[in-house]
Design a protein around this motif. Structure first.
Motif, short mmCIF file in Angstrom:
data_model
loop_
_atom_site.label_atom_id
_atom_site.label_comp_id
_atom_site.label_asym_id
_atom_site.label_seq_id
_atom_site.Cartn_x
_atom_site.Cartn_y
_atom_site.Cartn_z
N ASN A 196 10.27 -25.47 61.79
CA ASN A 196 8.92 -25.79 61.32
C ASN A 196 7.98 -26.22 62.44
N LEU A 197 8.50 -26.39 63.66
CA LEU A 197 7.64 -26.72 64.79
C LEU A 197 7.32 -25.50 65.65
N ASP A 198 8.02 -24.39 65.43
CA ASP A 198 7.80 -23.19 66.24
C ASP A 198 8.05 -21.97 65.36
N PRO A 199 6.99 -21.30 64.89
CA PRO A 199 7.17 -20.19 63.96
C PRO A 199 7.88 -18.98 64.57
N PHE A 200 7.99 -18.90 65.90
CA PHE A 200 8.71 -17.80 66.53
C PHE A 200 10.23 -17.96 66.38
N ARG A 201 10.71 -19.21 66.29
CA ARG A 201 12.14 -19.45 66.28
C ARG A 201 12.78 -19.01 64.97
N ARG A 202 13.74 -18.12 65.06
CA ARG A 202 14.55 -17.65 63.93
C ARG A 202 13.72 -16.93 62.87
N PHE A 203 12.53 -16.43 63.25
CA PHE A 203 11.70 -15.70 62.30
C PHE A 203 12.44 -14.48 61.76
N GLU A 204 13.09 -13.73 62.67
CA GLU A 204 13.74 -12.49 62.25
C GLU A 204 14.99 -12.74 61.42
N ARG A 205 15.55 -13.94 61.48
CA ARG A 205 16.66 -14.26 60.58
C ARG A 205 16.16 -14.44 59.15
N GLU A 206 15.02 -15.06 59.01
CA GLU A 206 14.47 -15.31 57.68
C GLU A 206 13.80 -14.08 57.10
N PRO A 208 14.02 -10.41 58.19
CA PRO A 208 14.55 -9.37 59.09
C PRO A 208 13.72 -8.11 59.14
N GLU A 209 13.22 -7.64 58.01
CA GLU A 209 12.43 -6.41 58.01
C GLU A 209 11.14 -6.60 58.78
N GLN A 210 10.43 -7.69 58.51
CA GLN A 210 9.18 -7.95 59.22
C GLN A 210 9.44 -8.20 60.71
N GLY A 211 10.55 -8.86 61.02
CA GLY A 211 10.88 -9.11 62.41
C GLY A 211 11.12 -7.82 63.18
N ARG A 212 11.84 -6.88 62.57
CA ARG A 212 12.09 -5.60 63.23
C ARG A 212 10.78 -4.84 63.45
N THR A 213 9.91 -4.88 62.46
CA THR A 213 8.64 -4.18 62.59
C THR A 213 7.79 -4.78 63.72
N LEU A 214 7.70 -6.09 63.76
CA LEU A 214 6.91 -6.74 64.80
C LEU A 214 7.47 -6.45 66.18
N HIS A 215 8.79 -6.46 66.31
CA HIS A 215 9.40 -6.16 67.61
C HIS A 215 9.03 -4.74 68.04
N ARG A 216 9.06 -3.80 67.12
CA ARG A 216 8.70 -2.42 67.44
C ARG A 216 7.23 -2.32 67.86
N LEU A 217 6.36 -3.03 67.16
CA LEU A 217 4.93 -2.97 67.49
C LEU A 217 4.64 -3.57 68.86
N LEU A 218 5.36 -4.60 69.24
CA LEU A 218 5.12 -5.24 70.53
C LEU A 218 5.49 -4.34 71.70
N LEU A 219 6.25 -3.28 71.45
CA LEU A 219 6.63 -2.35 72.51
C LEU A 219 5.58 -1.26 72.73
N LEU A 220 4.56 -1.23 71.87
CA LEU A 220 3.51 -0.22 71.99
C LEU A 220 2.49 -0.62 73.06
N GLU A 221 1.73 0.37 73.52
CA GLU A 221 0.64 0.02 74.45
C GLU A 221 -0.37 -0.86 73.71
N PRO A 222 -1.10 -1.71 74.42
CA PRO A 222 -1.88 -2.77 73.77
C PRO A 222 -2.87 -2.31 72.71
N GLY A 223 -3.64 -1.28 72.97
CA GLY A 223 -4.64 -0.84 71.99
C GLY A 223 -4.00 -0.38 70.69
N LEU A 224 -2.94 0.42 70.80
CA LEU A 224 -2.24 0.88 69.61
C LEU A 224 -1.55 -0.28 68.91
#
Length: 264
Positions: A196-206, A208-224
């Protein structure tokens, strides 16, 4: 560091501090507290030391009270009260030194009091309650608006050729505003392990589907990445936010999809 070595370090730390009359308390926080989570090979030692008034700075400057202090290869002052220390085996220590009057400045969720000479347990219970109450409050509309504005600034800088700055706004600042909104709005399990003090911690455990999607998006070039983050946020939140700013989102989408101007 294996678990036996980790716990041995904790025990030696406690013994060293217990032998010093200036020390009023030792509090393990995070994974070191071992409250529902067992330290693993990547866990650091994270703790508070509570001292009598007037000696805190001497503990920050002279680290000979730490076990294996001769193995320190790096130390850096992170805050007014805390340091990060690296030992030659790659083990990291993160700690803060407070006197009793300064302890209220800390924030804490998981903790375990290992040494208590001055009602430290009672102070920590109050501090945990206060930290939880503060963390539970989120201005969802404000956070989402900051997410949108960070996407806009980052996309503009990227289009201008300031790719490092633009990427930072999109993949750090914007995401940092979006994650608390997702945590607040998405349904979660009864036994949530989110920090509850850091929303990044263990987000993908809670989530998982949204965590995988966000990880994939972060690998894209910035504009996309910015355009896809906006679409992802709309998919997740348009029907969950009480006052979703649909008009602002559409304006931002139109702006992000606008072709960059060409030179004359």
């Amino acid at each position: 560091m294996d678990l036996d070595s980790y716990r041995s370090f904790t025990q030696r730390l406690r013994a060293r501090l217990e032998s010093d009359a200036r020390v009023l308390g030792l509090v393990a926080v995070g994974s070191m507290a071992e409250r529902g989570r067992t330290p693993d090979a990547w866990s650091d030692h994270d703790f508070f030391v509570i001292t009598v008034a007037g000696v805190q700075e001497s503990f920050r400057q002279d680290l000979s009270w730490l076990p294996d202090s001769e193995r320190i290869v790096l130390k850096v002052r992170e805050t007014a009260h805390g340091l990060k220390v690296l030992q030659d085996d790659g083990h990291l220590l993160e700690f803060a030194i407070f006197d009793g009057a300064e302890l209220h400045l800390a924030r804490v969720n998981d903790y375990r009091v290992l040494l208590d000479r001055a009602h430290v347990e009672a102070d920590l219970r109050h501090l945990q309650t206060k930290s939880t109450a503060e963390a539970s409050f989120l201005d969802v509309e404000r956070s989402f608006a900051l997410f949108l504005s960070a996407l806009l600034v980052g996309s503009g800088r990227t289009a201008r050729g300031e790719v490092l700055s633009g990427s930072s706004f999109i993949k750090q600042h914007a995401l940092g505003h979006l994650l608390p909104v997702l945590v607040h709005c998405l349904p979660r399990g009864r036994e949530s392990q989110l920090d509850n003090l850091d929303p990044f911690r263990r987000f993908e455990r809670e989530f998982p589907e949204q965590g995988r999607t966000l990880h994939r998006l972060l690998l894209l070039e910035p504009g996309l990445c910015a355009r896809q983050l906006l679409s992802f946020a709309e998919e997740q939140l348009a029907h969950r936010m009480e006052r979703y700013p649909a008009r602002a989102v559409q304006v931002l989408r139109n702006t992000l999809e606008r072709p960059a101007p060409t030179g004359s």
